[in-house]
Design a protein around this motif. Structure first.
Motif, mmCIF file in Angstrom:
data_model
loop_
_atom_site.group_PDB
_atom_site.id
_atom_site.type_symbol
_atom_site.label_atom_id
_atom_site.label_comp_id
_atom_site.label_asym_id
_atom_site.label_seq_id
_atom_site.Cartn_x
_atom_site.Cartn_y
_atom_site.Cartn_z
ATOM 1 N N THR A 152 16.294 35.128 91.309
ATOM 2 C CA THR A 152 16.553 33.830 90.672
ATOM 3 C C THR A 152 16.327 33.880 89.167
ATOM 4 O OG1 THR A 152 14.264 33.124 91.110
ATOM 5 C CG2 THR A 152 15.946 32.504 92.729
ATOM 6 N N GLN B 14 20.925 30.228 86.311
ATOM 7 C CA GLN B 14 21.928 29.197 86.055
ATOM 8 C C GLN B 14 22.925 29.542 84.943
ATOM 9 O OE1 GLN B 14 20.246 25.079 86.228
ATOM 10 N NE2 GLN B 14 18.290 26.128 86.378
ATOM 11 N N SER C 213 20.193 28.195 99.046
ATOM 12 C CA SER C 213 18.826 28.197 99.580
ATOM 13 C C SER C 213 18.528 29.578 100.132
ATOM 14 C CB SER C 213 18.658 27.144 100.683
ATOM 15 O OG SER C 213 19.445 27.469 101.817
ATOM 16 N N TYR D 59 11.701 17.265 98.653
ATOM 17 C CA TYR D 59 12.316 17.606 97.375
ATOM 18 C C TYR D 59 11.427 17.205 96.214
ATOM 19 C CZ TYR D 59 16.857 18.536 99.567
ATOM 20 O OH TYR D 59 17.880 19.062 100.312
ATOM 21 N N LEU E 173 13.797 19.054 89.509
ATOM 22 C CA LEU E 173 14.082 20.276 88.781
ATOM 23 C C LEU E 173 14.014 19.961 87.286
ATOM 24 C CD1 LEU E 173 15.055 23.256 89.120
ATOM 25 C CD2 LEU E 173 17.398 22.375 89.028
ATOM 26 N N SER F 178 15.570 25.784 82.147
ATOM 27 C CA SER F 178 16.829 26.478 82.434
ATOM 28 C C SER F 178 17.031 27.629 81.434
ATOM 29 C CB SER F 178 17.981 25.471 82.309
ATOM 30 O OG SER F 178 19.218 26.091 82.515
ATOM 31 N N TYR G 294 14.239 28.113 87.037
ATOM 32 C CA TYR G 294 14.101 26.891 87.822
ATOM 33 C C TYR G 294 12.709 26.309 87.617
ATOM 34 C CZ TYR G 294 18.471 28.524 89.751
ATOM 35 O OH TYR G 294 19.778 28.948 89.872
ATOM 36 N N TYR H 1 17.842 24.991 96.459
ATOM 37 C CA TYR H 1 18.118 24.734 95.046
ATOM 38 C C TYR H 1 19.361 23.860 94.953
ATOM 39 C CZ TYR H 1 14.819 28.534 94.110
ATOM 40 O OH TYR H 1 13.700 29.330 94.048
ATOM 41 N N ILE I 154 21.221 22.075 92.334
ATOM 42 C CA ILE I 154 21.327 21.913 90.884
ATOM 43 C C ILE I 154 22.029 20.613 90.492
ATOM 44 C CG2 ILE I 154 22.186 22.947 88.745
ATOM 45 C CD1 ILE I 154 21.756 25.682 90.077
ATOM 46 N N VAL J 269 14.629 20.690 93.805
ATOM 47 C CA VAL J 269 14.344 21.850 94.632
ATOM 48 C C VAL J 269 13.620 21.342 95.875
ATOM 49 C CG1 VAL J 269 13.062 24.028 94.828
ATOM 50 C CG2 VAL J 269 14.227 23.439 92.688
#
Length: 475
Positions: free
Chosen positions: A160, A267, A285, A312, A315, A320, A323, A460, A462, A467
C-alpha cells in the motif's frame, strides 16, 4: 386508626422489600455484564496456533465471492515444490531492520508529496488470495498475478506504500534470484513499449534518455529497480486488465528476497488502484493470513454483501498517497489509556501493509507497553533479541495464553478491537514479543503495521474517504 397504621406499615415493608430486590437484581445484572465484558475483551488461544503448520489451511473466505482464485505460499505447505526447498523465515531483528528501511522511504516521500484523488462511481469486484511472504525473506505479503499473453504467473509484494507495479524482466543486466521464471516481454503478444513522449511517462521518474520511457524506483535500504515503463495485460483470476502500466526491470539490486517484484497499491497515478479506477472505482480490500500455512485474499472493487460487523473510520487526505487515519488513542480491554490525544494527532497516523510492527509516539508507546506488561504479568517476561524489542514472553511451558484485546480509538468515535494474538510477533516457541515499537525521533507519523491487521478484512474506500475494519476476514 390501628388498621390504618398497620396498612401503612405493611406498605412500607413491601416497598422496602421491592427496593431491596430491585437493588439485588441490578447488582446481579452489573456483575454478569462485567464478567461478560472481561471475557470478551481478552482473547485466549492455544500456543500452538502461533506457529505455522506443515499442512495447508486454505481460507474458506476466499471462495465466498465471484472472480476468486486461490494462491499459496510457494515455500509453504500449500505449494508442493516447497517440500524440496529450505527457506528460513526472518528473525525479529531482521524484521525490525526491514521496517526501519521502509519507514525511512515513507518519511522521505511524505515530506515532498502532494497526492490527489479522482471522483469515482460504483464498482465490480475481483479477489486475489494472499500468502504470507515471510518465507520469501521479506516480512510482507505476496499475491500472484498473471502478466502477458500467454500469461506468466508472478508473486508480487502487496504494498500500500508503493506507487508502481514492477517485475524483473528476461535479459536484465542485473538480476536477483527469484522463485519463478523471469517475465519475458519478447514472448508476450500484448507487451507494448511506451514512447518517451507519451504523457503517461510523467507518472514515473524517467532517468534514461532514449526512444522509450524508462523508470527508476528506490527504497530506504538502497534497494532499487530500473527499467522500461511499459504496457501489458494483467490477469487477476478470470479478470484481465488491458494496457496495464508496469515497470519491466532490467537493473534490480538490493535486499530483495525470492519475490518477483511489487504490486503498488497507493493512490498515485501509476498504482493499480488508480489504473483500475474505471472498473473497480478505487475500492479494494485485503485480509492478511495469520500464518505462513494459511491464505488470505486481496479484492478489487466493492463487496456484496459487505463484510459482517465492519467499522469505518475517516481517511485523512493530508497523508495521501499513503492511507492516513485520525488515531487519537489506544487502549486495553476496551479502556482507553490516559494519553493526551495531541500525542497522536500532532504527527498523524498511516496504515501500512508493509511494515510489520506498529509504531507509536514515545509517550504513547511507553504508557501502552507498561499497561500491556501488567496485563501479561502471569507469563514469564524475557529480554528480547535487541534493546528495541523489549517486551517478550516465553510461552513454551504453556498450552494456552490469554492476551488483552487492544483497541484503536479514532477521532470520529470509531473503536477497532484487535485480537490478542495479532498483538504478538513470534520467532519461536520461546520468543513471542509485543508487535509495537516506539517510533524514531525524526519520524513524522505513527504507523499501524501489518501484524495487528492479520485476519481482519481491511477495506479501502477512497471515493467514500474511509477505511473499514471487519473481524474474521480470513484465518
Amino acid at each position: 386508626m390501628a388498621t390504618s397504621i398497620s396498612f401503612v406499615g405493611l406498605s412500607c415493608f413491601l416497598l422496602s422489600l421491592c427496593l431491596v430486590c430491585s437493588l439485588k437484581e441490578g447488582y446481579a445484572f452489573e456483575e454478569q455484564r462485567e464478567s461478560h465484558a472481561e471475557s470478551y475483551l481478552t482473547h485466549t488461544f492455544q500456543v500452538s496456533s502461533l506457529f505455522a503448520s506443515s499442512i495447508c489451511n486454505h481460507s474458506t473466505k476466499a471462495n465466498e465471492r465471484e472472480s476468486t482464485f486461490r494462491v499459496v505460499d510457494k515455500y509453504g505447505p500449500c505449494f508442493q515444490p516447497s517440500l524440496h526447498r529450505s527457506v528460513v523465515s526472518p528473525s525479529l531483528t531482521d524484521i525490525l531492520r526491514s521496517d526501519r528501511a521502509r519507514i525511512y522511504s515513507i518519511q522521505a516521500r511524505l515530506s515532498k508529496n502532494s497526492g490527489r484523488r479522482d471522483h469515482i462511481v460504483e464498482p465490480n469486484s475481483v479477489r486475489i488470495p494472499v500468502k504470507d511472504g515471510s518465507a520469501f525473506k521479506t516480512p510482507n505479503y505476496l499475491v500472484t498475478v498473471g502478466l502477458g499473453t500467454p500469461k506468466t504467473d508472478l508473486s508480487l509484494v502487496l504494498d500500500t506504500g508503493s506507487r508502481l507495479t514492477w517485475t524483473q524482466c528476461e535479459s536484465c543486466t542485473i538480476c536477483y534470484k527469484q522463485s519463478e521464471p523471469l517475465f519475458d516481454p519478447e514472448e508476450s503478444k500484448s507487451y507494448v513499449n511506451i514512447a518517451k513522449t507519451d504523457s503517461v511517462c510523467d507518472y514515473v521518474d524517467h532517468p534514461v534518455d532514449g526512444k522509450y520511457c524508462s523508470y527508476v524506483i528506490g527504497y530506504g535500504d538502497g534497494t532499487s529497480s530500473l527499467g522500461y515503463f511499459s504496457k501489458e495485460t494483467l490477469t487477476m483470476s478470470a479478470e484481465k486488465i488491458e494496457s496495464f502500466l508496469f515497470g519491466c526491470g532490467t537493473e534490480n539490486k538490493g535486499t530483495f528476497g525470492l519475490e518477483a517484484g511489487i504490486l503498488g497499491l497507493n493512490q498515485e497515478k501509476a498504482s493499480i488502484v488508480s489504473q483500475t479506477a474505471q472498473k473497480y472505482k478505487k475500492i479494494f480490500s485485503y485480509c492478511l493470513p495469520s500464518l505462513a500455512s494459511s491464505t488470505g485474499h486481496l479484492t478489487f472493487g466493492s463487496q456484496t454483501p459487505a463484510p459482517a460487523n465492519i467499522k469505518y473510520t475517516k481517511l485523512v487526505a493530508q497523508k495521501s498517497p499513503y492511507y492516513g487515519l485520525d488515531l487519537i488513542g489506544i487502549g486495553l480491554r476496551g479502556t482507553k489509556l490516559n494519553i493526551p490525544e495531541s500525542i497522536f494527532t500532532t504527527p498523524g497516523t498511516i496504515i501500512d501493509s508493509g511494515a510489520v510492527y506498529t509504531y507509536l509516539p514515545p509517550v504513547a508507546y511507553t504508557t501502552f507497553r507498561d499497561a500491556f506488561r501488567v496485563a501479561m504479568s502471569a507469563y514469564p517476561w524475557i529480554p528480547g533479541p535487541t534493546a528495541r524489542i523489549e517486551t517478550c514472553y516465553d510461552f513454551s511451558k504453556s498450552t494456552s495464553v490469554t492476551v488483552p484485546e487492544i483497541s484503536f480509538f479514532f477521532k470520529d468515535g470509531t473503536v477497532v478491537g484487535i485480537p490478542g494474538k495479532s498483538s504478538l510477533v513470534t520467532e519461536n516457541s520461546k520468543l513471542s514479543c509485543l508487535g509495537f515499537q516506539e517510533y524514531y525521533p525524526n519520524d513524522k507519523q505513527s504507523i499501524i503495521g501489518n501484524s495487528v491487521q492479520r485476519t481482519m478484512e481491511v477495506v479501502y474506500d477512497i471515493p467514500g474517504q474511509r477505511v473499514g475494519f471487519a473481524p474474521n476476514g480470513c484465518s
